[in-house]
Enzyme design. Structure first.
Site, PDB file in Angstrom:
ATOM      1  N   CYS A  64      -6.903  40.453 -12.049  1.00  0.00           N
ATOM      2  CA  CYS A  64      -5.932  40.088 -11.183  1.00  0.00           C
ATOM      3  C   CYS A  64      -4.340  40.201 -11.933  1.00  0.00           C
ATOM      4  CB  CYS A  64      -5.749  38.754 -11.006  1.00  0.00           C
ATOM      5  SG  CYS A  64      -6.978  38.296  -9.706  1.00  0.00           S
ATOM      6  N   CYS A 106      -7.907  34.551 -13.262  1.00  0.00           N
ATOM      7  CA  CYS A 106      -8.381  35.962 -13.613  1.00  0.00           C
ATOM      8  C   CYS A 106      -7.811  36.951 -13.891  1.00  0.00           C
ATOM      9  CB  CYS A 106      -8.703  36.193 -11.770  1.00  0.00           C
ATOM     10  SG  CYS A 106      -9.031  37.550 -11.577  1.00  0.00           S
TER      11      CYS A 106
END
Length: 106
Positions: free
Chosen positions: A34, A31
């Site tokens: 993230c 991600c």
């Protein structure tokens, strides 16, 4: 205090059993947002040491916790107080937005 790693095995003790509010970040290695948010979470953890615990759970390493909380996308952030979810947000946030959101629910 650095962020702590939460797993399926230690979730109850680290999050539900915490006497301090916990900001929990559900994330994954693949991600991008993230990874962008990780430094802000580390800084926030240092800034709020002793007041709030900042924790991260990798949804691929700890799928049971992700399923239990119906995580459908990452990053998803939750604030826990006294073992209960008091707020949830999805998507990346800046350090300032994270701090404001935490302050609203603390």
């Amino acid at each position: 205090m650095p962020t702590i790693t939460v797993t399926d095995e230690n979730f109850k003790s680290e999050v539900l059993g915490s006497t301090k509010p916990v900001l929990l970040d559900f994330w994954a290695e693949w991600c991008g947002p993230c990874k962008q948010m990780a430094p802000a979470l580390e800084e926030l953890s240092e800034d709020l040491a002793g007041k709030v615990i900042v924790a991260k759970v990798n949804i691929e390493d700890s799928p049971d916790t992700a399923v239990d909380f119906h995580i459908r996308g990452v990053p998803t952030l939750m604030i826990f107080k006294d073992g209960e979810v008091v707020a949830t947000k999805s998507g990346a946030m800046t350090k300032n937005k994270l701090a404001e959101w935490l302050a609203e629910h603390n």
